[in-house]
Design an enzyme around this catalytic site. Structure first.
Site, PDB file in Angstrom:
ATOM      1  N   ARG A  18      45.231  49.556  43.798  1.00  0.00           N
ATOM      2  CA  ARG A  18      43.296  50.318  43.001  1.00  0.00           C
ATOM      3  C   ARG A  18      42.385  49.893  44.765  1.00  0.00           C
ATOM      4  O   ARG A  18      42.132  50.642  45.591  1.00  0.00           O
ATOM      5  CB  ARG A  18      43.060  49.262  42.097  1.00  0.00           C
ATOM      6  CG  ARG A  18      41.489  50.497  41.524  1.00  0.00           C
ATOM      7  CD  ARG A  18      40.410  49.984  42.021  1.00  0.00           C
ATOM      8  NE  ARG A  18      40.086  48.801  42.086  1.00  0.00           N
ATOM      9  CZ  ARG A  18      39.244  48.028  43.054  1.00  0.00           C
ATOM     10  NH1 ARG A  18      38.649  48.821  43.118  1.00  0.00           N
ATOM     11  NH2 ARG A  18      39.149  46.949  42.701  1.00  0.00           N
ATOM     12  N   ASP A  19      42.317  48.343  45.078  1.00  0.00           N
ATOM     13  CA  ASP A  19      40.919  47.964  45.357  1.00  0.00           C
ATOM     14  C   ASP A  19      42.269  48.811  47.566  1.00  0.00           C
ATOM     15  O   ASP A  19      41.231  49.265  47.621  1.00  0.00           O
ATOM     16  CB  ASP A  19      40.976  46.535  45.771  1.00  0.00           C
ATOM     17  CG  ASP A  19      39.649  46.611  46.141  1.00  0.00           C
ATOM     18  OD1 ASP A  19      39.149  46.721  47.663  1.00  0.00           O
ATOM     19  OD2 ASP A  19      38.681  46.018  45.415  1.00  0.00           O
ATOM     20  N   HIS A 210      36.543  37.419  43.792  1.00  0.00           N
ATOM     21  CA  HIS A 210      36.657  38.731  44.076  1.00  0.00           C
ATOM     22  C   HIS A 210      36.283  39.439  45.426  1.00  0.00           C
ATOM     23  O   HIS A 210      35.034  39.402  45.631  1.00  0.00           O
ATOM     24  CB  HIS A 210      36.246  40.157  43.443  1.00  0.00           C
ATOM     25  CG  HIS A 210      36.913  41.495  43.510  1.00  0.00           C
ATOM     26  ND1 HIS A 210      38.164  42.079  43.242  1.00  0.00           N
ATOM     27  CD2 HIS A 210      36.494  42.266  44.697  1.00  0.00           C
ATOM     28  CE1 HIS A 210      38.032  43.009  42.972  1.00  0.00           C
ATOM     29  NE2 HIS A 210      37.496  43.222  44.986  1.00  0.00           N
ATOM     30  N   HIS A 212      36.247  39.671  49.524  1.00  0.00           N
ATOM     31  CA  HIS A 212      36.978  40.673  50.521  1.00  0.00           C
ATOM     32  C   HIS A 212      36.394  39.469  52.096  1.00  0.00           C
ATOM     33  O   HIS A 212      35.516  38.797  51.727  1.00  0.00           O
ATOM     34  CB  HIS A 212      35.372  41.680  50.644  1.00  0.00           C
ATOM     35  CG  HIS A 212      36.480  42.372  49.809  1.00  0.00           C
ATOM     36  ND1 HIS A 212      37.360  43.979  49.821  1.00  0.00           N
ATOM     37  CD2 HIS A 212      36.311  43.073  48.621  1.00  0.00           C
ATOM     38  CE1 HIS A 212      37.136  44.218  48.943  1.00  0.00           C
ATOM     39  NE2 HIS A 212      37.152  44.580  48.172  1.00  0.00           N
ATOM     40  N   CYS A 243      35.946  49.160  50.183  1.00  0.00           N
ATOM     41  CA  CYS A 243      35.713  50.794  49.406  1.00  0.00           C
ATOM     42  C   CYS A 243      34.820  51.353  49.908  1.00  0.00           C
ATOM     43  O   CYS A 243      34.132  51.535  50.705  1.00  0.00           O
ATOM     44  CB  CYS A 243      34.399  49.601  48.649  1.00  0.00           C
ATOM     45  SG  CYS A 243      33.673  50.192  47.277  1.00  0.00           S
ATOM     46  N   ASN A 252      40.457  43.247  50.535  1.00  0.00           N
ATOM     47  CA  ASN A 252      40.132  41.359  50.072  1.00  0.00           C
ATOM     48  C   ASN A 252      40.656  40.629  50.729  1.00  0.00           C
ATOM     49  O   ASN A 252      42.028  40.416  51.320  1.00  0.00           O
ATOM     50  CB  ASN A 252      41.426  41.312  48.395  1.00  0.00           C
ATOM     51  CG  ASN A 252      40.270  42.822  47.851  1.00  0.00           C
ATOM     52  OD1 ASN A 252      39.348  43.642  47.399  1.00  0.00           O
ATOM     53  ND2 ASN A 252      39.528  41.457  46.617  1.00  0.00           N
TER      54      ASN A 252
END
Ligand code: HMG
Ligand code: MG
Length: 310
Positions: A18-19, A210, A212, A243, A252
């Site tokens: 996803r990310d 989370h 990055h 993002c 990430n």
């Protein structure tokens, strides 16, 4: 000898599909996404954020999340989760068979407007019915707070804002809140202060991180988070990610690097590093670039299995 100040076991939340893939410029076919998810599950990753039911105009790469969910070879014991920004997203997630969903707020107004086109207060109002409908459908809801260490539009973000939004998400019914250093600017002391404030507000057992890695601090920040008692870590295979609404932010922290660190610390996690590295190699090959994981690069170039494995 494991460090008694660290958690005995960490739950890894793999956000690469996803990310990681939401930010790719090139089209990625459904079969590739599905194969990545299946390889991650085969490596022992028990929680995979497999897609995102957001507006396809906002994030075209996630438009096919319905087909991705339909294509996965579901493994028992693996949670396949998705982002849902509104009721429409939740309906799509339920229809696709997501096991869990996540709502995502921000600690800064600028990022909230850019990312989900509303203020923080409006977003929380919108999320209320989403959580309610998710619970009625039997799904647990995770929450995200973005910009915990800085905002691409506003710069500094007060710790109190992060703690407030974290508490609001728990108040809405999120069982866990993932604290997102969306643009990867945090450093360990700062991240630890944010975690401590949020832990005061909701308890550390409800927190995940989370991180990055834009400024190369993600692993150091992660170690600081473990020392604060956080036992849930989001990460992205091959260090994929970013993002679309956080320009310049890199991926990430790489899952391979997290696993290597945890192995060295004697912290349990259940992931097979060699198979994880293979999954990272697969997606990096498909994207036509080197892995963003230093541990994977080192293990592959040294042509030998990694030293630690659990
Ligand atoms: P909006 O334009 O205010 O919403 O967007 P709207 O309700 O007015 O709808 C606009 C159009 O989108 C309509 O279509 C809707 O049907 C459609 P039109 O009539 O124009 O043809 N639409 C949808 N379509 C499919 N599924 C949906 C959906 N919702 C609306 N669920 C909205 C508001 C929130 C929808 C939009 O801004 C959006 O989708 N934003 C998502 C942005 C995003 O995905 N960002 C990346 C994920 S967050 C992240 O990466 C951070 C994180 O990793 C943590 C961290 O690092 O900090 C989680
Ligand atoms: Mg993110």
């Amino acid at each position: 000898m494991p460090d008694p100040h660290l958690p005995e076991r960490v739950r890894i939340v793999e956000v690469g599909p996803r990310d990681g893939l939401q930010n790719e410029k090139q089209p990625i076919d459904t079969a590739t996404k599905v194969e990545l998810i299946d390889r991650l599950a085969a490596a022992g990753v028990a929680y995979i954020e497999a897609g995102s039911f957001v507006s396809p105009k906002a994030v075209p790469q996630m438009a096919g999340s319905d087909e991705v969910f339909a294509g996965i070879d579901r493994q028992e014991g693996v949670t396949y989760a998705a982002l849902t920004p509104n009721l429409k997203g939740l309906e799509r997630a339920v229809a696709a068979g997501a096991d869990e969903v996540a709502i995502f707020a921000s600690a800064s107004e600028g990022f909230s407007q850019a990312n989900i086109n509303c203020s923080i207060a409006e977003s929380l109002e919108r999320f209320g019915p989403v959580v309610q409908a998710a619970v009625e459908a039997g799904l647990r809801v995770r929450g995200y707070v973005s910009c915990i260490a800085g905002c691409p539009y506003e710069g500094e973000v007060p710790v109190s804002s992060v703690a407030r939004v974290t508490a609001d998400l728990v108040g809405l019914g999120c069982y866990e809140v993932s604290l997102g250093d969306t643009i990867g600017v945090g450093t360990p002391g700062q991240v630890r202060r944010v975690i401590a404030a949020c832990a005061d507000a909701v308890g550390v057992d409800r927190l995940a991180v989370h991180l990055h890695d834009t400024y190369g601090q993600a692993l150091a920040n992660l170690y600081g988070a473990l020392q604060e008692g956080v036992a849930v870590v989001d990460s992205s295979v091959a260090g994929l990610g970013g993002c679309p609404y956080a320009p310049g932010a890199s991926g990430n922290v790489a899952t391979e690097d997290v696993v290597y660190l945890l192995n060295g610390l004697g912290v349990g996690h259940g992931v097979d590093l060699s198979r994880l590295i293979e999954a990272g190699r697969f997606i990096s090959d498909r994207l036509g670039r080197d892995t963003g994981s230093k541990a994977a690069r080192a293990a592959m170039s040294a042509c030998r299995p990694p030293r630690h494995n659990s």
